[in-house]
Write an enzyme that holds these catalytic residues in place. Structure first.
Site, mmCIF file in Angstrom:
data_model
loop_
_atom_site.group_PDB
_atom_site.id
_atom_site.type_symbol
_atom_site.label_atom_id
_atom_site.label_comp_id
_atom_site.label_asym_id
_atom_site.label_seq_id
_atom_site.Cartn_x
_atom_site.Cartn_y
_atom_site.Cartn_z
ATOM 1 N N HIS A 16 0.852 -1.193 0.000
ATOM 2 C CA HIS A 16 0.000 0.000 0.000
ATOM 3 C C HIS A 16 0.887 1.242 0.000
ATOM 4 O O HIS A 16 2.120 1.140 -0.030
ATOM 5 C CB HIS A 16 -1.013 -0.042 1.154
ATOM 6 N N HIS A 60 3.926 1.467 2.191
ATOM 7 C CA HIS A 60 5.083 0.647 1.814
ATOM 8 C C HIS A 60 5.858 1.285 0.664
ATOM 9 O O HIS A 60 7.085 1.367 0.703
ATOM 10 C CB HIS A 60 4.637 -0.752 1.372
ATOM 11 N N CYS A 80 3.614 -10.492 20.220
ATOM 12 C CA CYS A 80 2.708 -9.969 19.188
ATOM 13 C C CYS A 80 3.159 -10.571 17.873
ATOM 14 O O CYS A 80 4.266 -10.304 17.410
ATOM 15 C CB CYS A 80 2.756 -8.451 19.115
ATOM 16 N N CYS A 95 3.963 -8.120 14.954
ATOM 17 C CA CYS A 95 5.282 -7.469 15.138
ATOM 18 C C CYS A 95 6.402 -8.494 15.180
ATOM 19 O O CYS A 95 7.556 -8.118 15.081
ATOM 20 C CB CYS A 95 5.385 -6.753 16.479
ATOM 21 N N CYS A 150 -1.092 -5.279 21.891
ATOM 22 C CA CYS A 150 0.203 -4.842 21.367
ATOM 23 C C CYS A 150 0.243 -3.314 21.307
ATOM 24 O O CYS A 150 -0.710 -2.695 20.841
ATOM 25 C CB CYS A 150 0.385 -5.445 19.977
ATOM 26 N N HIS A 190 0.005 -2.579 17.324
ATOM 27 C CA HIS A 190 -1.171 -3.011 16.555
ATOM 28 C C HIS A 190 -2.484 -2.938 17.313
ATOM 29 O O HIS A 190 -3.549 -3.085 16.719
ATOM 30 C CB HIS A 190 -0.966 -4.450 16.063
ATOM 31 N N LYS A 236 -3.299 5.550 11.384
ATOM 32 C CA LYS A 236 -2.184 5.020 10.595
ATOM 33 C C LYS A 236 -2.751 4.133 9.487
ATOM 34 O O LYS A 236 -3.622 3.302 9.749
ATOM 35 C CB LYS A 236 -1.259 4.185 11.477
ATOM 36 N N LYS A 242 -3.497 -2.376 6.918
ATOM 37 C CA LYS A 242 -4.501 -3.341 6.474
ATOM 38 C C LYS A 242 -5.515 -3.577 7.580
ATOM 39 O O LYS A 242 -6.717 -3.627 7.336
ATOM 40 C CB LYS A 242 -3.813 -4.647 6.090
HETATM 41 N N1 MSP Z 1 9.438 -7.026 7.636
HETATM 42 C C1 MSP Z 1 9.572 -5.946 8.553
HETATM 43 C C2 MSP Z 1 10.811 -5.145 8.249
HETATM 44 C C3 MSP Z 1 12.081 -5.930 8.275
HETATM 45 S S1 MSP Z 1 13.437 -4.965 7.818
HETATM 46 C C4 MSP Z 1 14.770 -5.899 8.140
HETATM 47 C C5 MSP Z 1 8.344 -5.035 8.446
HETATM 48 N N2 MSP Z 1 7.621 -5.141 7.349
HETATM 49 S S2 MSP Z 1 6.263 -4.310 7.033
HETATM 50 O O1 MSP Z 1 5.852 -4.732 5.735
HETATM 51 O O2 MSP Z 1 5.331 -4.487 8.096
HETATM 52 O O3 MSP Z 1 6.633 -2.811 7.061
HETATM 53 C C6 MSP Z 1 7.607 -2.332 6.212
HETATM 54 C C7 MSP Z 1 7.739 -0.840 6.327
HETATM 55 O O4 MSP Z 1 6.527 -0.209 5.910
HETATM 56 C C8 MSP Z 1 8.013 -0.361 7.746
HETATM 57 O O5 MSP Z 1 9.078 0.553 7.703
HETATM 58 C C9 MSP Z 1 6.766 0.367 8.129
HETATM 59 O O6 MSP Z 1 7.035 1.458 8.948
HETATM 60 C C10 MSP Z 1 6.278 0.840 6.767
HETATM 61 N N3 MSP Z 1 4.878 1.184 6.815
HETATM 62 C C11 MSP Z 1 3.792 0.374 6.939
HETATM 63 N N4 MSP Z 1 2.676 1.157 7.053
HETATM 64 C C12 MSP Z 1 3.033 2.459 7.005
HETATM 65 C C13 MSP Z 1 2.345 3.685 6.953
HETATM 66 N N5 MSP Z 1 1.039 3.770 7.071
HETATM 67 N N6 MSP Z 1 3.080 4.806 6.744
HETATM 68 C C14 MSP Z 1 4.442 4.774 6.516
HETATM 69 N N7 MSP Z 1 5.117 3.647 6.548
HETATM 70 C C15 MSP Z 1 4.476 2.523 7.008
HETATM 71 O O7 MSP Z 1 8.126 -4.251 9.360
#
Ligand code: MSP
Length: 635
Positions: A18, A21, A126, A129, A144, A147, A302, A305
């Site tokens: 999304h 990401h 969690c 996380c 958590c 979350h 925030k 999903k």
């Molecule tokens: N797999 C772990 C990261 C491992 S790195 C060695 C993870 N994955 S994640 O898919 O959940 O998140 C990846 C990144 O997306 C994180 O930096 C997280 O902060 C970012 N984001 C997820 N949702 C977000 C927003 N709504 N806004 C900005 N970034 C966010 O964590």
């Protein structure tokens, strides 16, 4: 030549990408492009985090093998990479062999150092996380802190990493390397966390199959964060024979070299505490900087999903173009802080900055120049004027801002140059001169200045808008985009170059129309529609409560014995203790999810879930309208 290594977090494959990401990848791509243009030796890495309990569960829920789920999500990341023009040099997947080798090697080194031992581990976990929390860190009702979903009590024999031994070395490192965590406020957070005392960290899981087997410990799987963090070096060849990239971008560590991890603020502790401790233990160099950005919000929450307020990038790209999405993300968020997405905000920015400020300036100048100078750029350049003075002042600001990862500030500086050029044009009124003087030298200078300002803005925009910036350059008579920032000096616009007929680069969007057309789709976006088959995967039954008692030490949990018409009754733990007295429940009929995986709540197994309407968190149980035999299906 300085080396510049930039990474994004590797994304979990239990969620489709999304806007939150793709934000980090857009930032990393912009930086990588900027440093390539500045002449640095750049390596840009992104990838996916494919192991762990979360992915295992998500795959099981869908009835597919974890790797199938991973492949599917990875293909979406690849598609977005192509759509958004990401220029990553590599894409690491933690299920790859090269990655496993890197993880085995780092564990080998940590073990050699004597930093691993085996012990029983208990705590609140969690799963989203993949992290344990202490009682004190949990939210209300044992949820958590990130979350807000219930955590689970886990207890098993694990391998531990002597993290506590690294408390002082980490604090010393922060002291001597203040640039290690940025922005500075985040360094303070990390420092206080470490100062409050570090406990050893469990780095294996006994109950997990989907992961890398822990070397030398049959039955144990590598903890997903130790696995995941190692991607930053396994992708460079650490642990494999071909360690050339590893040498160049990680091990060499020359004075001007950069190893930058871009992350979201939710994963700061993992990157700024665990990762450097693992590296110190293994005797490996640390990253130069871990830079944590804020979150994208939508409707005040925030974007995620689980909240259901995500924006999928594809729709925006279809409507506005990939580079407009990139521009919005980089301009709207002050890097480090949080930002909000709204359709309205997006359209406003698109119309004012792109359609109006940039698009109109280009088309106005090109049209005037074409008509005055026979379809060509003006024949005479100009070296002394207020636009040049503004460029000389503003371009260094762009570079300074990029050094601070202040993308919005860099774009603001470019837009100020556009504004200065526009003011100059308004003052000189070339549209009047075309009529009164024809193709005079004065007119040539004025239009040339305006076009030169656009050339500088478009050149500065190359890292931000890699497809549109070259289009703008081509529109003003510079058909091939420069490969270095040397062209950011005043005076590069060719005289008498052919100017193609202007085409609108950013067609204006009618906000009202767009928002109206979007109403329908929005409804659907927030609720995911499922097929009837999917619904029937959930087995709902009516059960009769035979016995009920409070779970000791819990205000909310009640242990129910529920007859579902099966050989023996089920034990179900329900969070209804604040709304119901156990004795009032006996004999009542309730709706039960009968095919839920058993879970432990405060150490008691729950073999199903009773359904209740929830009013501000207060449960109201659902009952059938009339008494039915226990075990009757609900459909
Ligand atoms: N797999 C772990 C990261 C491992 S790195 C060695 C993870 N994955 S994640 O898919 O959940 O998140 C990846 C990144 O997306 C994180 O930096 C997280 O902060 C970012 N984001 C997820 N949702 C977000 C927003 N709504 N806004 C900005 N970034 C966010 O964590």
């Amino acid at each position: 030549m300085a080396s510049f290594y930039v990474t994004t977090p590797i994304y979990y494959v239990n969620d489709l990408p999304h806007l939150g990401h793709i934000f980090t990848t857009t930032v990393a791509d912009t930086l990588a492009r900027y440093h390539r243009l500045a002449g640095d030796d750049v390596y840009f890495l992104t990838g996916t985090d494919e192991h762990g309990q979360n992915i295992e569960r998500a795959a099981r829920k869908e009835g597919v093998a974890p790797i199938e789920l991973a492949d599917r999500v990875v293909s979406r990341y690849f598609a977005l990479r192509d759509r958004l023009g990401f220029s990553n040099d590599d894409f690491i997947r933690t299920t790859q062999e090269r990655h496993r080798k890197g993880v085995e090697e780092i564990i080998h080194r940590i073990a050699e150092k004597g930093d691993l031992y085996t012990a029983r581990h208990e705590g609140w976990y969690c799963s989203p996380c993949e992290t344990y929390y202490t009682e004190k860190e949990l939210g209300p009702d044992r949820t958590c802190p990130v979350h807000a979903t219930p955590v689970e009590w886990e207890s098993e024999e694990n391998i531990f990493f002597r993290l506590a031994n690294y408390q002082q070395p980490l604090l010393d490192w922060y002291q001597t390397h203040p640039e290690f965590v940025r922005p500075a406020t985040r360094l303070n957070e990390v420092r206080s966390f470490v100062e409050s005392g570090l406990r050893d960290l469990s780095v294996s899981r006994a109950s997990l199959e989907w992961g890398i087997p822990f070397p030398g410990h049959p039955g144990q799987t590598v903890y997903v964060w130790l696995d995941a963090l190692t991607n930053y070096i396994s992708a460079l060849g650490f642990g494999s024979e071909s360690g050339e990239l590893y040498e160049k971008f990680w091990a060499k560590g020359g004075a001007g070299d950069t190893r930058l991890h871009l992350i979201g603020k939710d994963i700061l502790r993992h990157h700024a505490v665990y990762w450097p401790a693992f590296l110190m233990s293994a005797g490996l160099p640390l990253p130069t900087t871990v830079w944590a950005h804020g979150w994208w919000y939508r409707d005040g929450k925030k974007m995620s999903k689980s909240t259901g307020n995500i924006v999928r990038p594809d729709d925006l790209i279809d409507r506005f173009g990939a580079d407009s999405v990139r521009y919005f993300l980089l301009r709207e968020m002050v890097f480090g802080g949080d930002a909000s997405f709204s359709d309205e905000g997006f359209i406003d920015r698109y119309n004012s900055d792109l359609a109006n400020d940039l698009g109109n300036t280009v088309s106005r100048l090109v049209t005037l120049s074409r008509s005055a100078f026979g379809g060509r750029t003006p024949p005479t350049a100009c070296d002394d004027n207020p636009v040049r003075a503004a460029a000389l002042r503003l371009l260094p600001e762009v570079h300074a801002a990029m050094g601070d990862l202040a993308f919005s500030r860099a774009l603001e500086a470019l837009w100020r140059l556009l504004a200065e050029a526009n003011q100059y044009l308004v003052a000189r009124e070339p549209w009047k001169l075309v009529k009164s003087e024809g193709p005079s030298e004065a007119l040539s200078r004025i239009l040339w200045n305006g076009l030169e300002a656009v050339r500088l803005v478009a050149t500065g925009l190359l890292p931000f808008m890699p497809r549109v910036a070259p289009q703008v350059l081509a529109a003003i008579g510079v058909p091939s985009a420069p490969a270095s920032f040397e062209s950011l000096a005043w005076g590069g616009l060719p005289n008498g170059a052919e100017l193609p007929e202007p085409k609108p680069i950013f067609p204006r969007i009618d906000k009202k129309e767009y928002l109206k057309a979007d109403e329908g789709t929005k409804e659907r976006e927030t609720t995911t529609l499922i097929t009837i088959d999917k619904f029937f995967e959930t087995e709902l039954k009516v059960g009769t409560v035979q016995a009920a008692e409070r779970v000791p030490k819990s205000t909310k949990l009640v242990k129910l014995t529920v007859d579902l018409g099966e050989a023996s009754p089920r034990q179900i733990v329900a969070g209804i203790g604040l709304a119901y007295q156990p004795e009032d429940l006996v004999g009542k009929q309730v709706a039960v999810v009968a095919n839920l995986q058993p879970a432990k709540l405060m150490g008691i197994e729950s073999q199903g879930m009773v359904l209740a309407a929830s009013i501000d968190g207060k449960p109201v149980l659902l009952h059938p309208d009339a008494q039915v035999p226990a075990g009757t299906q609900v459909k």
